[in-house]
Design an enzyme around this catalytic site. Structure first.
Site, PDB file in Angstrom:
ATOM      1  N   CYS A  56       0.981  -0.935   0.178  1.00  0.00           N
ATOM      2  CA  CYS A  56       0.096  -0.134   0.055  1.00  0.00           C
ATOM      3  C   CYS A  56       0.870   1.303   0.093  1.00  0.00           C
ATOM      4  CB  CYS A  56      -0.691   0.011   1.173  1.00  0.00           C
ATOM      5  SG  CYS A  56      -1.895   1.445   1.221  1.00  0.00           S
TER       6      CYS A  56
ATOM      7  N   CYS B 265      -4.586  -0.173   0.213  1.00  0.00           N
ATOM      8  CA  CYS B 265      -5.320  -1.169   0.935  1.00  0.00           C
ATOM      9  C   CYS B 265      -6.925  -0.911   0.883  1.00  0.00           C
ATOM     10  CB  CYS B 265      -4.790  -1.252   2.269  1.00  0.00           C
ATOM     11  SG  CYS B 265      -4.959   0.315   3.522  1.00  0.00           S
TER      12      CYS B 265
ATOM     13  N   CYS C  99     -26.643 -18.383  10.183  1.00  0.00           N
ATOM     14  CA  CYS C  99     -26.304 -19.455  11.573  1.00  0.00           C
ATOM     15  C   CYS C  99     -26.262 -18.291  12.618  1.00  0.00           C
ATOM     16  CB  CYS C  99     -24.999 -19.902  11.252  1.00  0.00           C
ATOM     17  SG  CYS C  99     -23.511 -19.008  11.154  1.00  0.00           S
TER      18      CYS C  99
ATOM     19  N   HIS D  58     -18.531 -19.008  11.444  1.00  0.00           N
ATOM     20  CA  HIS D  58     -19.837 -19.575  11.937  1.00  0.00           C
ATOM     21  C   HIS D  58     -20.276 -19.685  13.345  1.00  0.00           C
ATOM     22  CE1 HIS D  58     -22.611 -22.960  10.925  1.00  0.00           C
ATOM     23  NE2 HIS D  58     -22.195 -23.745  11.877  1.00  0.00           N
TER      24      HIS D  58
ATOM     25  N   HIS E 198      -7.705   2.832   2.745  1.00  0.00           N
ATOM     26  CA  HIS E 198      -6.939   3.766   1.845  1.00  0.00           C
ATOM     27  C   HIS E 198      -7.255   4.029   0.476  1.00  0.00           C
ATOM     28  CE1 HIS E 198      -3.325   3.699   4.858  1.00  0.00           C
ATOM     29  NE2 HIS E 198      -4.303   4.804   5.166  1.00  0.00           N
TER      30      HIS E 198
END
Length: 810
Positions: A186, A206, A323, A770, A219
């Site tokens: 970056c 980034c 879930c 999960h 960014h």
């Protein structure tokens, strides 16, 4: 009396038949009041006037309520399937569609008929003898996509990308940038992953920061906000198959296709044909999580678990990343309050009679449907994998259950919340708070019926000023959110040995194996103690000293709820916004006693802080950035309007102020003079409600939105960056006038509790991974893992994210 011919009976009721319009919602996959489907024993009856669907037990109630007699009856019968068909490896993030997860669904034969109530007179369909209006209406219903499927909850397919409107005329800046084939970083920080190449100027930046701090540092999106350059491609996803590359359009706020990507890349010297793929696309990362995630102890993998069936042991089908909802609702419906309100004391018929014309949008109806689905046992029946085959021996086969899909409930509860309406994974805590808020609203005016209050309790903050005077501030909450004091771990010696071993292995270039990892163990008692411990509040304005000072804040309960929910803050921000998930075990006993955490209230002889305003505080007096105002005025806008625009967007910039101006030109108070507190009055109430649903208090939410120009994401960051916001600048006198009446209506009793439920999370962020629930039922622990329900062999009591406790009477 002469019997009427079926065809004549149908003709006499033609006025109650409608041909559906394209805009009509047609329900054809599931009963609106129960979880019956065309595959159920009695099939499904679709009202040919309202297009609502009813199972055989409920269709009579609809006839009583509406008088609509004509129904299209749909029945699906299982076809015989050839011997084990091979399971294919998925190539798409989808269930039961081409290239997706093979859910081994048997094939069904579908039959239709026209049925006239109340005597269930039946006519075959299709038939040329039927009146044309009936034929057209039935054809349209059969061909229509069901409203239940329109939300794509069953398919769980990643969104199909469309061509960006910015791709064909994309301007590229010739600034001599040549992108190397590897070694990217970056331009504004040290990130080397999740990097995006802006296709206009070749900047490598980034990606976005997730709410828990993972991901990038924002960014790339900040660069778009500064420049307006619309398209970026994720480095590491570019290969010879250019369509598979991740291209993102900031103005369209979506992943898109760029048909000219080859030439856009060539502009910066990138030969895509030689690039090897090094990063997963967003969809692949999700696919990877769903196929290869190591559920470990939370799912009790590798343990032989005995499946359970019957009332209270019904699984919930995963609708695609749902879930978080399943785990939360399973625990909620083990509480006496919710069982009584929506199951024991309310029948499906009673809920339907009081529901609006469309019961699918009524929370009371859909909660009753969910409660009866989960608790009646009607849908918790053992299914054997091969039950078409007569030679199957149930004794030698492990049965499973299909579970019920909570589609209509999800649709209703998510209607007021954009995030829960999406197919993305969500934070179970945020969902739980949003759910309780909606339940409380739906029971407004009927406090005695509101089951959400079983979780509600009062907290009193006592603020001791350095002058020796005190202030009290009362609030109510549904959850107790606890920090985890790692320094109080009970296995420090083991941890030290582990860190030595890890350092040695690293120096040898080896990884530590999973069974060698030692995690800190922190007693729950230490987390509760940490909550009660005095906390320093800096920059507290003392009305006694007429100045800012450091005060001490302590907190205690003013009431103990029937059910106490503890939230473990495993996601923390380190200095410099570095995200971290605490890899820690919490030692949670089966019984806790928090009686010592009760607030003692106003002590005799204590002197309260005097009433008064923070006189030297001018920070609330709004002031506009003169540069922004000058630029807007130069465009021809009114000076006062420009000042208001700058103030109401917290001086965020010319573009933000102009957008505000354009949407508020017709406000009735636009020409009123600017007054103190003016800008806070214009905070968007829906955004305040969203932040409240995250668990923040109203006044903190307003303050944060005001400070962040109305941006929810920035407001959330502001709250996390200003943990003292709830007390440090409050007017101390306001809390003194809070009467004990605040706690009227809250349940109260002893502070001794038994652990009855755990919602655990596995993953790097609450927005992926999960969730699983473990619940103490009838003296044994049971695991609820979406549609799977089984006896728990080793409940992960030390790995919970949310812990549910029930008060022990006496």
């Amino acid at each position: 009396m002469m019997e009427v011919e079926p065809m004549d009976l149908l003709r006499s009721n033609l006025s109650r038949v409608r041909i559906p319009e394209p805009t009509n919602r047609i329900f054809k996959h599931e009963c609106c009041l129960s979880f019956d489907t065309p595959k159920s024993e009695g099939g499904l009856y679709i009202d040919m006037c309202t297009f609502l669907a009813f199972g055989k037990d409920c269709v009579g109630w609809n006839f009583e309520k509406t008088g609509n007699p004509v129904y299209l009856h749909v029945k699906k019968t299982k076809k015989l399937v050839p011997e084990d068909r091979p399971t294919k490896k998925p190539t798409r993030l989808a269930i039961g569609v081409e290239g997706g997860f093979d859910n081994n669904e048997p094939e069904y034969e579908e039959t239709h008929s026209i049925v006239i109530l109340p005597d269930y007179v039946s006519l075959p369909f299709p038939s040329v003898e039927l009146p044309e209006k009936v034929r057209l209406a039935a054809d349209a219903i059969v061909l229509a996509e069901g409203a239940e499927r329109k939300e794509q909850v069953a398919a769980w397919t990643a969104d199909k990308k469309t061509v960006s409107t910015y791709a064909m005329n994309l301007q590229q800046v010739d600034n001599g940038v040549v992108i190397p084939p590897s070694g990217w970083k970056c331009s504004k920080c040290d990130k080397t992953e999740n990097l995006w190449l802006n296709l206009t100027d070749g900047m490598i930046l980034c990606g976005r920061r997730n709410w828990d701090g993972s991901g990038g540092n924002n960014h790339a999106v900040e660069h778009y906000n500064e420049t307006g350059y619309p398209l970026a491609v994720k480095l590491g996803t570019i290969t010879a198959d250019l369509e598979a590359a991740d291209v993102y359009s900031y103005p369209e706020d979506n992943s898109v296709l760029d048909p000219l990507l080859a030439q856009h890349l060539a502009f910066f010297g990138i030969d895509f044909s030689s690039l090897q793929k090094t990063e997963m696309t967003t969809a692949e990362r999700e696919l990877d999580h769903n196929t290869n995630f190591d559920w470990n102890r939370i799912q009790e993998s590798g343990e032989e678990k005995e499946p359970i069936f019957g009332p209270g042991y019904t699984g919930l089908v995963n609708l695609g990343n749902s879930c978080y909802l399943a785990a939360t609702m399973q625990v909620v419906f083990t509480t006496r309050s919710f069982c009584s309100r929506y199951y024991i004391n309310q029948s499906l018929k009673k809920a339907f009679e009081t529901a609006p014309a469309d019961p699918t949008v009524d929370l009371n109806m859909q909660l009753t449907k969910l409660a009866h689905g989960l608790l009646s046992g009607k849908y918790s029946m053992p299914v054997y994998e091969n039950d078409d085959n007569a030679s199957v021996d149930p004794k030698t086969m492990t049965p499973k259950q299909e579970g019920i899909p909570p589609r209509m409930f999800k649709s209703v509860i998510a209607a007021s919340h954009p995030e829960f309406s999406s197919m993305r994974q969500q934070d179970a805590l945020e969902f739980f708070l949003h759910f309780l808020d909606q339940v409380e609203r739906s029971n407004a005016g009927k406090a005695e019926l509101d089951p959400a209050k079983c979780f509600k309790f009062g907290i009193e903050d006592r603020i001791l000023c350095s002058s020796g005077k005190v202030a009290y501030n009362k609030r109510q909450d549904y959850i107790l959110s606890l920090n985890i004091p790692l320094h109080e771990a009970t296995n420090k010696e083991e941890m030290e040995l582990f860190h030595k071993l890890k350092a040695e292995k690293l120096s040898e270039g080896k990884d530590v194996s999973a069974d060698e990892i030692v995690r800190p163990r922190v007693p729950l008692e230490a987390c509760l103690r940490n909550f009660s411990a005095p906390e320093e509040i800096h920059d507290f304005y003392s009305t006694a000293l007429k100045a800012k000072t450091t005060a001490l804040k302590t907190a205690g309960f003013t009431s103990f709820p029937d059910y106490l929910v503890l939230h473990m803050r495993k996601f923390v921000m380190e200095e410099g916004w570095v995200p971290k998930k605490l890899d820690v075990y919490i030692d949670v006993p089966d019984i806790i006693d928090i009686n010592h955490m009760r607030s003692k209230g106003h002590h005799p002889g204590e002197e309260l802080l005097p009433d008064g305003e923070p006189i030297e505080e001018d920070s609330d007096q709004p002031s506009a950035n003169e540069d922004i105002v000058a630029q807007l005025v130069s465009m021809g806008f009114n000076q006062l309007h420009c000042q208001k625009a700058a103030i109401n967007t917290s001086n965020a910039g010319v573009e933000e102020a102009m957008n505000w101006l354009l949407s508020h030109m017709d406000d009735p108070d636009i020409d009123n003079p600017i007054s103190k507190g003016h800008s806070s009055d214009n905070v968007d109430q829906s955004k305040v409600d969203t932040l409240i649903s995250f668990g923040f208090e109203d006044h903190v939410a307003r303050k944060a939105l005001k400070a962040s120009g109305g941006d929810i994401e920035k407001a959330t960051e502001w709250i996390f960056s200003n943990p003292d916001a709830s007390v440090s600048s409050m007017d101390a006198s306001a809390s003194n006038t809070t009467s004990a009446a605040n706690d009227v209506g809250l349940s109260d009793g002893g502070g001794k509790y038994r652990l009855i439920g755990i919602v655990s999370h596995m993953g790097t962020s609450t927005h992926c991974g999960h969730y699983v629930a473990h619940i103490l039922k009838e003296g044994r622990w049971v695991i609820f893992n979406d549609a799977k329900v089984a006896v728990s062999v080793n409940p992960p009591k030390d790995m919970g994210y949310l812990y549910f406790f029930e008060r022990i009477d006496g």
